[in-house]
Write a protein that holds these residues in place. Structure first.
Motif, PDB file in Angstrom:
ATOM      1  N   LYS A 189      -9.679   1.521  21.572  1.00 17.71           N
ATOM      2  CA  LYS A 189     -11.037   2.034  21.398  1.00 17.71           C
ATOM      3  C   LYS A 189     -10.989   3.551  21.189  1.00 17.71           C
ATOM      4  CE  LYS A 189     -15.477   2.232  23.713  1.00 17.71           C
ATOM      5  NZ  LYS A 189     -16.254   1.886  24.885  1.00 17.71           N
ATOM      6  N   ASP A 190     -11.854   4.041  20.306  1.00 16.61           N
ATOM      7  CA  ASP A 190     -12.017   5.464  19.966  1.00 16.61           C
ATOM      8  C   ASP A 190     -10.898   6.040  19.091  1.00 16.61           C
ATOM      9  OD1 ASP A 190     -14.472   5.628  21.354  1.00 16.61           O
ATOM     10  OD2 ASP A 190     -13.415   6.005  23.234  1.00 16.61           O
ATOM     11  N   GLU A 191      -9.952   5.206  18.637  1.00 19.24           N
ATOM     12  CA  GLU A 191      -8.915   5.699  17.740  1.00 19.24           C
ATOM     13  C   GLU A 191      -9.400   5.655  16.296  1.00 19.24           C
ATOM     14  OE1 GLU A 191      -4.562   4.991  19.593  1.00 19.24           O
ATOM     15  OE2 GLU A 191      -5.485   3.186  18.758  1.00 19.24           O
ATOM     16  N   ALA A 192      -8.984   6.665  15.533  1.00 21.51           N
ATOM     17  CA  ALA A 192      -9.238   6.667  14.094  1.00 21.51           C
ATOM     18  C   ALA A 192      -8.219   5.732  13.451  1.00 21.51           C
ATOM     19  CB  ALA A 192      -9.108   8.069  13.532  1.00 21.51           C
ATOM     20  N   VAL A 193      -8.683   4.924  12.483  1.00 25.64           N
ATOM     21  CA  VAL A 193      -7.799   3.975  11.811  1.00 25.64           C
ATOM     22  C   VAL A 193      -8.005   4.016  10.305  1.00 25.64           C
ATOM     23  CG1 VAL A 193      -7.598   2.369  13.754  1.00 25.64           C
ATOM     24  CG2 VAL A 193      -9.448   2.069  12.095  1.00 25.64           C
ATOM     25  N   THR A 194      -6.993   3.546   9.610  1.00 23.58           N
ATOM     26  CA  THR A 194      -7.083   3.303   8.174  1.00 23.58           C
ATOM     27  C   THR A 194      -6.599   1.878   7.936  1.00 23.58           C
ATOM     28  OG1 THR A 194      -4.846   4.093   7.713  1.00 23.58           O
ATOM     29  CG2 THR A 194      -6.635   5.726   7.584  1.00 23.58           C
ATOM     30  N   GLY A 195      -6.964   1.339   6.793  1.00 27.49           N
ATOM     31  CA  GLY A 195      -6.519   0.002   6.442  1.00 27.49           C
ATOM     32  C   GLY A 195      -7.123  -0.421   5.122  1.00 27.49           C
ATOM     33  N   LEU A 196      -6.970  -1.679   4.813  1.00 30.16           N
ATOM     34  CA  LEU A 196      -7.523  -2.240   3.583  1.00 30.16           C
ATOM     35  C   LEU A 196      -8.573  -3.277   3.944  1.00 30.16           C
ATOM     36  CD1 LEU A 196      -4.248  -2.678   1.506  1.00 30.16           C
ATOM     37  CD2 LEU A 196      -5.972  -0.878   1.293  1.00 30.16           C
ATOM     38  N   LEU A 197      -9.797  -3.052   3.483  1.00 40.24           N
ATOM     39  CA  LEU A 197     -10.907  -3.973   3.716  1.00 40.24           C
ATOM     40  C   LEU A 197     -10.842  -5.091   2.685  1.00 40.24           C
ATOM     41  CD1 LEU A 197     -13.642  -4.449   5.236  1.00 40.24           C
ATOM     42  CD2 LEU A 197     -14.711  -3.257   3.311  1.00 40.24           C
ATOM     43  N   VAL A 198     -10.969  -6.323   3.157  1.00 36.33           N
ATOM     44  CA  VAL A 198     -10.912  -7.465   2.244  1.00 36.33           C
ATOM     45  C   VAL A 198     -11.910  -8.525   2.703  1.00 36.33           C
ATOM     46  CG1 VAL A 198      -8.965  -8.511   3.479  1.00 36.33           C
ATOM     47  CG2 VAL A 198      -9.397  -9.165   1.124  1.00 36.33           C
ATOM     48  N   ARG A 199     -12.597  -9.134   1.754  1.00 36.91           N
ATOM     49  CA  ARG A 199     -13.543 -10.217   2.034  1.00 36.91           C
ATOM     50  C   ARG A 199     -12.815 -11.531   1.810  1.00 36.91           C
ATOM     51  NH1 ARG A 199     -18.581 -11.314   4.339  1.00 36.91           N
ATOM     52  NH2 ARG A 199     -19.310 -13.224   3.431  1.00 36.91           N
ATOM     53  N   LYS A 200     -12.722 -12.344   2.878  1.00 43.58           N
ATOM     54  CA  LYS A 200     -12.106 -13.660   2.789  1.00 43.58           C
ATOM     55  C   LYS A 200     -13.178 -14.713   3.067  1.00 43.58           C
ATOM     56  CE  LYS A 200      -7.544 -12.075   4.269  1.00 43.58           C
ATOM     57  NZ  LYS A 200      -6.432 -12.311   5.208  1.00 43.58           N
ATOM     58  N   ALA A 201     -12.816 -15.959   2.903  1.00 40.59           N
ATOM     59  CA  ALA A 201     -13.771 -17.050   3.107  1.00 40.59           C
ATOM     60  C   ALA A 201     -14.343 -17.050   4.519  1.00 40.59           C
ATOM     61  CB  ALA A 201     -13.109 -18.391   2.810  1.00 40.59           C
ATOM     62  N   ASP A 202     -13.560 -16.594   5.496  1.00 38.13           N
ATOM     63  CA  ASP A 202     -14.027 -16.607   6.885  1.00 38.13           C
ATOM     64  C   ASP A 202     -14.556 -15.262   7.367  1.00 38.13           C
ATOM     65  OD1 ASP A 202     -11.548 -15.383   6.905  1.00 38.13           O
ATOM     66  OD2 ASP A 202     -10.862 -16.374   8.729  1.00 38.13           O
ATOM     67  N   GLY A 203     -14.803 -14.315   6.469  1.00 37.52           N
ATOM     68  CA  GLY A 203     -15.420 -13.045   6.850  1.00 37.52           C
ATOM     69  C   GLY A 203     -14.646 -11.837   6.357  1.00 37.52           C
ATOM     70  N   TRP A 204     -15.047 -10.675   6.870  1.00 37.25           N
ATOM     71  CA  TRP A 204     -14.411  -9.407   6.505  1.00 37.25           C
ATOM     72  C   TRP A 204     -13.178  -9.183   7.367  1.00 37.25           C
ATOM     73  CZ3 TRP A 204     -15.727  -6.877   2.276  1.00 37.25           C
ATOM     74  CH2 TRP A 204     -17.004  -7.041   1.750  1.00 37.25           C
ATOM     75  N   TRP A 205     -12.086  -8.770   6.732  1.00 39.03           N
ATOM     76  CA  TRP A 205     -10.829  -8.500   7.411  1.00 39.03           C
ATOM     77  C   TRP A 205     -10.406  -7.061   7.152  1.00 39.03           C
ATOM     78  CZ3 TRP A 205      -7.221 -11.657  10.075  1.00 39.03           C
ATOM     79  CH2 TRP A 205      -7.640 -12.954  10.284  1.00 39.03           C
ATOM     80  N   LEU A 206      -9.656  -6.505   8.102  1.00 33.85           N
ATOM     81  CA  LEU A 206      -9.016  -5.209   7.921  1.00 33.85           C
ATOM     82  C   LEU A 206      -7.512  -5.476   7.991  1.00 33.85           C
ATOM     83  CD1 LEU A 206      -9.427  -2.211   7.476  1.00 33.85           C
ATOM     84  CD2 LEU A 206      -9.404  -1.905   9.957  1.00 33.85           C
ATOM     85  N   GLU A 207      -6.837  -5.242   6.876  1.00 29.76           N
ATOM     86  CA  GLU A 207      -5.403  -5.482   6.783  1.00 29.76           C
ATOM     87  C   GLU A 207      -4.668  -4.156   6.779  1.00 29.76           C
ATOM     88  OE1 GLU A 207      -5.029  -7.724   3.139  1.00 29.76           O
ATOM     89  OE2 GLU A 207      -5.586  -9.607   4.128  1.00 29.76           O
ATOM     90  N   GLU A 208      -3.373  -4.219   7.063  1.00 28.68           N
ATOM     91  CA  GLU A 208      -2.509  -3.037   7.063  1.00 28.68           C
ATOM     92  C   GLU A 208      -3.112  -1.913   7.919  1.00 28.68           C
ATOM     93  OE1 GLU A 208      -0.994  -1.907   3.194  1.00 28.68           O
ATOM     94  OE2 GLU A 208      -1.100  -3.990   2.508  1.00 28.68           O
ATOM     95  N   VAL A 209      -3.555  -2.267   9.110  1.00 30.19           N
ATOM     96  CA  VAL A 209      -4.211  -1.327  10.024  1.00 30.19           C
ATOM     97  C   VAL A 209      -3.192  -0.336  10.561  1.00 30.19           C
ATOM     98  CG1 VAL A 209      -5.576  -1.089  12.118  1.00 30.19           C
ATOM     99  CG2 VAL A 209      -5.839  -3.119  10.676  1.00 30.19           C
ATOM    100  N   LYS A 210      -3.563   0.963  10.478  1.00 29.69           N
ATOM    101  CA  LYS A 210      -2.708   2.029  11.004  1.00 29.69           C
ATOM    102  C   LYS A 210      -3.594   2.995  11.779  1.00 29.69           C
ATOM    103  CE  LYS A 210       0.688   1.766   7.368  1.00 29.69           C
ATOM    104  NZ  LYS A 210       0.445   1.528   6.004  1.00 29.69           N
ATOM    105  N   VAL A 211      -3.066   3.497  12.885  1.00 32.44           N
ATOM    106  CA  VAL A 211      -3.763   4.555  13.621  1.00 32.44           C
ATOM    107  C   VAL A 211      -3.610   5.815  12.784  1.00 32.44           C
ATOM    108  CG1 VAL A 211      -3.843   5.902  15.746  1.00 32.44           C
ATOM    109  CG2 VAL A 211      -3.340   3.444  15.835  1.00 32.44           C
ATOM    110  N   ALA A 212      -4.737   6.471  12.512  1.00 23.32           N
ATOM    111  CA  ALA A 212      -4.744   7.650  11.656  1.00 23.32           C
ATOM    112  C   ALA A 212      -4.475   8.897  12.481  1.00 23.32           C
ATOM    113  CB  ALA A 212      -6.091   7.778  10.944  1.00 23.32           C
ATOM    114  N   ALA A 213      -3.742   9.807  11.901  1.00 21.78           N
ATOM    115  CA  ALA A 213      -3.488  11.093  12.552  1.00 21.78           C
ATOM    116  C   ALA A 213      -4.784  11.888  12.541  1.00 21.78           C
ATOM    117  CB  ALA A 213      -2.403  11.844  11.815  1.00 21.78           C
TER     118      ALA A 213
END
Length: 121
Positions: free
Chosen positions: A95-119
């Motif tokens: 919680k409260d960490e900055a993150v980056t990733g790739l947003l993707v819409r799949k059949a079962d909802g929104w996903w965040l892939e390749e999640v990384k904690v951002a500097a």
């Protein structure tokens, strides 16, 4: 890419009378406009969009992060929404960490892939 467009009048779905204050998974508020949803047809490549945001909450029972993200130009406004993640991200991100990733819409909802904690600068 072939897509299937579904035109839904979201007014009826998103009113408090329908039991929802906004569309599921986000906190952008109710909408009164009809929206055309584009869902990739079977076998089509799924579009991924770079996302930057801050984790508002880790929701382990739903395998998701509640993320307040920046605008994704041409895709969606800045908002807070529930994004499903894999088990590794669920146990790594706090919680409260900055993150980056790739947003993707799949059949079962929104996903965040390749999640990384951002500097944080």
């Amino acid at each position: 890419m072939k897509t299937t467009s579904i035109f839904l009048p979201l007014v009826a779905l998103l009113t408090p009378a329908a039991g929802l204050g906004s569309h599921p998974g986000c906190t952008c508020g109710p909408t009164t406009a009809a929206v055309a949803l584009t869902v990739p047809a079977a076998g089509d490549a799924v579009e991924r969009h770079p996302l930057k945001g801050v984790v508002v909450n880790v929701v382990t029972d739903r395998s998701a992060l509640l993320v307040k993200h920046e605008e994704i130009p041409g895709v969606m406004k800045a908002m807070t929404m529930m994004l499903k993640v894999d088990a590794a991200a669920l146990t790594t991100v706090k919680k409260d960490e900055a993150v980056t990733g790739l947003l993707v819409r799949k059949a079962d909802g929104w996903w965040l892939e390749e999640v990384k904690v951002a500097a944080v600068p």
